[in-house]
Design a protein around this motif. Structure first.
Motif, PDB file in Angstrom:
ATOM      1  N   TRP A  90       0.806  -1.213   0.000  1.00 56.44           N
ATOM      2  CA  TRP A  90       0.000   0.000   0.000  1.00 56.44           C
ATOM      3  C   TRP A  90       0.843   1.268   0.000  1.00 56.44           C
ATOM      4  N   LEU A  91       2.073   1.179   0.500  1.00 56.14           N
ATOM      5  CA  LEU A  91       2.993   2.307   0.514  1.00 56.14           C
ATOM      6  C   LEU A  91       4.341   1.865  -0.042  1.00 56.14           C
ATOM      7  N   ARG A  92       5.103   2.850  -0.513  1.00 55.83           N
ATOM      8  CA  ARG A  92       6.519   2.610  -0.827  1.00 55.83           C
ATOM      9  C   ARG A  92       7.251   3.924  -0.632  1.00 55.83           C
ATOM     10  N   SER A  93       8.524   3.829  -0.323  1.00 55.43           N
ATOM     11  CA  SER A  93       9.317   5.032  -0.079  1.00 55.43           C
ATOM     12  C   SER A  93       9.369   5.885  -1.329  1.00 55.43           C
ATOM     13  N   ALA A  94       9.166   7.188  -1.142  1.00 56.84           N
ATOM     14  CA  ALA A  94       9.215   8.109  -2.282  1.00 56.84           C
ATOM     15  C   ALA A  94      10.658   8.358  -2.680  1.00 56.84           C
ATOM     16  N   ASP A  95      10.845   8.791  -3.930  1.00 53.31           N
ATOM     17  CA  ASP A  95      12.189   9.090  -4.415  1.00 53.31           C
ATOM     18  C   ASP A  95      12.819  10.195  -3.583  1.00 53.31           C
ATOM     19  N   VAL A  96      14.126  10.063  -3.343  1.00 46.55           N
ATOM     20  CA  VAL A  96      14.844  11.054  -2.534  1.00 46.55           C
ATOM     21  C   VAL A  96      14.753  12.427  -3.162  1.00 46.55           C
ATOM     22  N   GLU A  97      14.733  12.481  -4.521  1.00 42.96           N
ATOM     23  CA  GLU A  97      14.722  13.767  -5.211  1.00 42.96           C
ATOM     24  C   GLU A  97      13.470  14.583  -4.893  1.00 42.96           C
ATOM     25  N   LYS A  98      12.422  13.921  -4.474  1.00 44.38           N
ATOM     26  CA  LYS A  98      11.180  14.633  -4.199  1.00 44.38           C
ATOM     27  C   LYS A  98      11.201  15.334  -2.846  1.00 44.38           C
ATOM     28  N   ARG A  99      12.213  15.058  -2.048  1.00 42.60           N
ATOM     29  CA  ARG A  99      12.265  15.637  -0.719  1.00 42.60           C
ATOM     30  C   ARG A  99      12.932  17.012  -0.772  1.00 42.60           C
ATOM     31  N   ILE A 100      12.408  17.949  -0.032  1.00 44.68           N
ATOM     32  CA  ILE A 100      12.936  19.302   0.003  1.00 44.68           C
ATOM     33  C   ILE A 100      13.300  19.630   1.447  1.00 44.68           C
ATOM     34  N   GLY A 101      14.495  20.142   1.650  1.00 45.69           N
ATOM     35  CA  GLY A 101      14.920  20.482   2.998  1.00 45.69           C
ATOM     36  C   GLY A 101      15.055  19.237   3.857  1.00 45.69           C
ATOM     37  N   ARG A 102      14.465  19.300   5.041  1.00 44.07           N
ATOM     38  CA  ARG A 102      14.516  18.146   5.954  1.00 44.07           C
ATOM     39  C   ARG A 102      13.087  17.730   6.344  1.00 44.07           C
ATOM     40  N   PRO A 103      12.290  17.338   5.361  1.00 44.73           N
ATOM     41  CA  PRO A 103      10.924  16.936   5.699  1.00 44.73           C
ATOM     42  C   PRO A 103      10.898  15.554   6.339  1.00 44.73           C
ATOM     43  N   SER A 104       9.725  15.208   6.849  1.00 47.96           N
ATOM     44  CA  SER A 104       9.532  13.863   7.381  1.00 47.96           C
ATOM     45  C   SER A 104       9.638  12.862   6.240  1.00 47.96           C
ATOM     46  N   MET A 105       9.939  11.591   6.588  1.00 45.74           N
ATOM     47  CA  MET A 105      10.023  10.531   5.583  1.00 45.74           C
ATOM     48  C   MET A 105       8.753  10.534   4.741  1.00 45.74           C
ATOM     49  N   LEU A 106       8.909  10.376   3.428  1.00 44.83           N
ATOM     50  CA  LEU A 106       7.803  10.496   2.489  1.00 44.83           C
ATOM     51  C   LEU A 106       7.507   9.148   1.842  1.00 44.83           C
ATOM     52  N   PHE A 107       6.202   8.863   1.631  1.00 47.62           N
ATOM     53  CA  PHE A 107       5.779   7.596   1.031  1.00 47.62           C
ATOM     54  C   PHE A 107       4.816   7.854  -0.122  1.00 47.62           C
ATOM     55  N   ASP A 108       5.008   7.088  -1.217  1.00 48.35           N
ATOM     56  CA  ASP A 108       4.014   7.067  -2.286  1.00 48.35           C
ATOM     57  C   ASP A 108       2.868   6.162  -1.869  1.00 48.35           C
ATOM     58  N   VAL A 109       1.649   6.509  -2.291  1.00 47.62           N
ATOM     59  CA  VAL A 109       0.446   5.757  -1.952  1.00 47.62           C
ATOM     60  C   VAL A 109      -0.053   5.000  -3.181  1.00 47.62           C
ATOM     61  N   HIS A 110      -0.367   3.732  -2.995  1.00 50.48           N
ATOM     62  CA  HIS A 110      -0.932   2.937  -4.099  1.00 50.48           C
ATOM     63  C   HIS A 110      -2.225   3.592  -4.581  1.00 50.48           C
ATOM     64  N   PRO A 111      -2.459   3.618  -5.914  1.00 50.46           N
ATOM     65  CA  PRO A 111      -3.700   4.230  -6.435  1.00 50.46           C
ATOM     66  C   PRO A 111      -4.963   3.670  -5.787  1.00 50.46           C
ATOM     67  N   LYS A 112      -4.971   2.395  -5.363  1.00 52.75           N
ATOM     68  CA  LYS A 112      -6.163   1.839  -4.719  1.00 52.75           C
ATOM     69  C   LYS A 112      -6.362   2.382  -3.308  1.00 52.75           C
ATOM     70  N   GLY A 113      -5.365   3.124  -2.826  1.00 55.74           N
ATOM     71  CA  GLY A 113      -5.510   3.771  -1.548  1.00 55.74           C
ATOM     72  C   GLY A 113      -6.115   5.154  -1.669  1.00 55.74           C
ATOM     73  N   CYS A 114      -6.465   5.553  -2.882  1.00 56.03           N
ATOM     74  CA  CYS A 114      -7.072   6.859  -3.140  1.00 56.03           C
ATOM     75  C   CYS A 114      -8.583   6.735  -3.057  1.00 56.03           C
ATOM     76  N   ARG A 115      -9.208   7.670  -2.366  1.00 61.42           N
ATOM     77  CA  ARG A 115     -10.669   7.633  -2.218  1.00 61.42           C
ATOM     78  C   ARG A 115     -11.373   7.696  -3.556  1.00 61.42           C
ATOM     79  N   VAL A 116     -10.782   8.417  -4.500  1.00 57.96           N
ATOM     80  CA  VAL A 116     -11.394   8.567  -5.825  1.00 57.96           C
ATOM     81  C   VAL A 116     -11.039   7.391  -6.728  1.00 57.96           C
ATOM     82  N   CYS A 117      -9.759   7.062  -6.812  1.00 60.97           N
ATOM     83  CA  CYS A 117      -9.312   6.023  -7.749  1.00 60.97           C
ATOM     84  C   CYS A 117      -9.612   4.632  -7.249  1.00 60.97           C
ATOM     85  N   GLY A 118      -9.669   4.485  -5.932  1.00 62.08           N
ATOM     86  CA  GLY A 118      -9.815   3.133  -5.386  1.00 62.08           C
ATOM     87  C   GLY A 118     -11.215   2.608  -5.346  1.00 62.08           C
ATOM     88  N   GLN A 119     -12.165   3.358  -5.893  1.00 60.50           N
ATOM     89  CA  GLN A 119     -13.557   2.891  -5.891  1.00 60.50           C
ATOM     90  C   GLN A 119     -13.727   1.657  -6.740  1.00 60.50           C
TER      91      GLN A 119
END
Length: 506
Positions: free
Chosen positions: A477-506
């Motif tokens: 359901w999750l996977r680590s986002a690409d390092v390049e997408k991180r800006i500054g020192r944000p919290s760890m970032l995760f990509d969400v599976h499309p089926k985890g989207c309220r709109v797409c996962g219907q």
């Protein structure tokens, strides 16, 4: 005023294309389990269960299992069912309903067991004076014995003889205990003592999980002492030798166990030394209902007084059954019921095969037919109002109802035993977070986002949050986002599976 919308980059713009980059996620949320078959409960029990579920706004499983156990507790050691050639089952049940907090478990327990408590108080009031006299006589005898032993120690021959005779008399005439039909959280040793003092039967019931802690070894350095629970289910003789308290012998002891506990209480029990191997887990009828929190009616109708009275009369009538001269009364199956029961035994046997549904839980499945027979005994005796149950064979309708309850119990046992095998709560945590993810439309979430949503669940325990995130990653359901997408020192970032989207996962 415009409504707030998520930034475009956080919405799945083309779900089909995005989904091609992901594998299919595994199911992480608990699948829906069948609801308790209320139609199998007729008469006073069925009416009370339906009314109690509505009055307390609880899942039907909770009052259902409690009422069955209350009836079975009154039948224990009084009746048995002949389930086959050379096969007899006692009528006592072990039940366990797993419910989250705030589901009014204690209130339902009080209602279900109130008639038994009333009967217990009446018995105590009736027998207390005689027991008090016996205790007074015993104290006098013990003082007299002490004096005689003092004289005997100096060589008085008559005192030696009298002391010996009095000691034998005291040992041969134990004082009866005050009647007790029902006990709550207790150690194994306390249950053994009560079984010995209460004629070999006892109901142990409660809305907490202390007994499960006890059985798992809370009071014995992690080594569970639960012989009395094993033998109390089977109706075997219990023999206990204790250095500090001497020996106990209880013939054909019968326990009725009834518990409604939080799921967390039983998590990991299957991993306790010898706990599952000795068959204790396999002796329970389990229920894991969905709780009603958030959907409960406000100020529902209480249980009608006529329903309460009908249920009370049933419990009282069953409490007045006394054993026959040769032991428990024997219930038999009609010819048609016996044929139906044999068909069920064949079906269960196939489930126990190497490729069968019950292969991984043979400890429970191997006792399913015995459980079915016990349920038939309980249902039959609960229905008989104008005749003695042992004088009328159990009919096919009763055995069919018992089979239906047993079949319902399979899915719940699979779920419960699976929960016992879990070593932590990360799967439940992951299901909780997944519901949060599915309520939104974001393609990415940070560890901080998830931790903030579940602060009451994870606050102060970052390791628990990390275990939950690992589960979501493992299940796809999750996977680590690409390092390049991180800006500054944000919290760890995760990509969400499309089926985890309220709109797409219907």
């Amino acid at each position: 005023m415009t409504h707030h919308q998520s930034p475009p980059e956080l919405i799945h713009s083309n779900c089909t294309d995005v989904a091609r980059d992901w594998d299919e996620p595994a199911d992480i949320e608990r699948r829906e389990l069948p609801e308790f078959p209320l139609d199998c409960l007729s008469g006073a029990v069925g009416h009370w269960v339906a009314a109690a579920a509505n009055a307390f706004q609880v899942p039907i499983e909770l009052p259902g299992l409690l009422a069955l156990s209350a009836v079975s507790g009154m039948l224990a050691r009084r009746v048995e069912i002949v389930a086959g050639r050379g096969w007899r089952e006692p009528a006592n049940l072990y039940v366990c309903c797993l419910l989250e907090p705030a589901n009014r478990k204690s209130a339902v327990f009080r209602a279900a067991f109130k008639p038994i408590q009333v009967i217990e108080r009446e018995l105590i009031e009736r027998e207390a004076p005689e027991i008090a006299r016996q205790q007074s006589d015993r104290r006098c005898q013990e003082k007299q014995l002490t004096k005689l032993e003092g004289k005997a120690a100096s060589g008085d021959v008559d005192a030696i003889r009298e002391a010996g005779d009095l000691a034998v008399e005291i040992a041969s005439n134990p004082i009866a205990q005050l009647p007790e039909l029902l006990m709550d959280d207790a150690t194994s040793e306390a249950v053994e003592i009560q079984l010995a003092g209460q004629g070999g039967r006892m109901i142990v019931a409660g809305a907490e999980g202390g007994l499960f802690d006890t059985m798992a070894g809370r009071y014995s350095s992690g080594v569970g002492n639960f012989d009395c629970f094993l033998k109390g289910h089977a109706g075997d003789d219990l023999r206990v030798d204790r250095v500090s308290r001497g020996s106990l012998v209880v013939e054909r002891c019968c326990l009725t166990l009834c518990y409604a506990v939080q799921p967390e209480v039983i998590r990991g029990l299957a991993g306790k030394p010898s706990f599952r191997g000795r068959g204790l887990i396999g002796r329970f009828l389990y229920a894991l209902p969905e709780n009603n929190l958030g959907n409960r009616a406000i100020d529902p109708e209480p249980i009608p007084s006529r329903v309460v009275d009908q249920y009370d009369r049933l419990i009282r009538r069953l409490s007045e059954i006394v054993p026959g001269e040769d032991g428990p009364h024997l219930l038999s199956l009609s010819e048609h019921a016996d044929s139906v029961f044999r068909d069920w035994q064949r079906e269960v046997e196939l489930m126990l095969a190497n490729d069968g549904r019950l292969t991984s839980m043979r400890d429970w499945g191997g006792k399913l037919c015995g459980l079915t027979a016990r349920l038939a005994a309980v249902l039959h005796c609960a229905r008989c109002e104008s005749f003695e149950p042992w004088n009328v064979p159990i009919d096919a309708k009763i055995i069919q109802s018992a089979i239906e309850i047993g079949r319902w119990g399979i899915d719940h046992a699979v779920a419960a035993i699976g929960l016992m095998a879990a070593d932590d709560g990360s799967l439940d945590d992951a299901a909780y977070v997944l519901r949060f993810i599915r309520s939104g439309s974001k393609t990415q979430l940070s560890r901080r986002d998830i931790g903030q949503h579940g602060r009451s669940r994870f606050d102060g325990d970052p390791k628990r949050l990390d275990c939950c995130l690992d589960r979501l990653i493992d299940y796809g359901w999750l996977r680590s986002a690409d390092v390049e997408k991180r800006i500054g020192r944000p919290s760890m970032l995760f990509d969400v599976h499309p089926k985890g989207c309220r709109v797409c996962g219907q």
